[in-house]
Design an enzyme around this catalytic site. Sequence first.
Site, mmCIF file in Angstrom:
data_model
loop_
_atom_site.group_PDB
_atom_site.id
_atom_site.type_symbol
_atom_site.label_atom_id
_atom_site.label_comp_id
_atom_site.label_asym_id
_atom_site.label_seq_id
_atom_site.Cartn_x
_atom_site.Cartn_y
_atom_site.Cartn_z
ATOM 1 C CB SER A 96 -0.947 -0.049 1.196
ATOM 2 O OG SER A 96 -1.926 0.955 1.127
ATOM 3 C CG ASP A 197 -6.874 -2.927 -3.209
ATOM 4 O OD1 ASP A 197 -7.515 -2.283 -2.350
ATOM 5 O OD2 ASP A 197 -5.628 -2.999 -3.200
ATOM 6 C CG HIS A 227 -5.330 -2.627 0.317
ATOM 7 N ND1 HIS A 227 -4.713 -2.133 -0.811
ATOM 8 C CD2 HIS A 227 -4.773 -1.988 1.377
ATOM 9 C CE1 HIS A 227 -3.829 -1.220 -0.452
ATOM 10 N NE2 HIS A 227 -3.846 -1.115 0.866
#
Length: 250
Positions: A96, A197, A227
């Site tokens: 991320s 996601d 995610h």
Amino acid sequence: MTSLPILAGAEPFSADGGPVGVLVCHGFTGSPQSMRFFAEQLAEGGLTVRLPRLRGHGTTPEEMSVSSAEHWIRDLEAAFEELRGRCEKVFVTGLSMGGTLTLYLAGAYAGQVAGIIPINAAITLNSPDLAGLAFHPAAPPAVPGVGSDIKKPGVTELAYPVVPVPAVRQLYTLMAVTRELLPRINCPALVVTSREDHVVPPMNGPLIVELLGSTDKRLLWLEESYHVATLDNDKERIAEETLAFIRAHS
């Protein structure tokens, strides 16, 4: 860095192995907990591993609200320099925002990073509502959190239940700067992206590959994870693919 107690499970991870090092970075509002299994697998593969805790993470949202993208970059740079001082080659990987920081380091330190493995990295969130909060004079101090987007039942990410709005400004700044640096990146890249996601649009994966200056670059799609893929159904595959990538480029 802080006098606040660190949440149980949010501690940094470090392992000394062979002459190849890897810097591992967690994500926005998360903690090293989301990357610990991954980091341990890399260490078991013989690598020297550093997984730092970024400023303002793993403590309180209030501390994160007064932390900046520059703080997070400095934290990673310190670990990167320490690895460079003890290892022949250093790879960088992250989830991320940790993937965004991975790309940032590879661009800022072009020629010094042996390879990168960004996982569900963000250079755009495609969220006008979130962007609208960044500099709004009446924005609330925090909005609902984005943690634990995980397909596998019963698995939870150690992340804040809220997102401090001042940190949103920092994230947008980091993404914008990182996107501009992508053409400077010339190291091998394995870009890992979940097909589904709910935090970072999957379009980021192909876009990153397109903009990277690297000639050796590959997009790896994950079909069974959301995610937080490093805690999800594909976590073993991510570790295996990462180890294979690092071995192939060491």
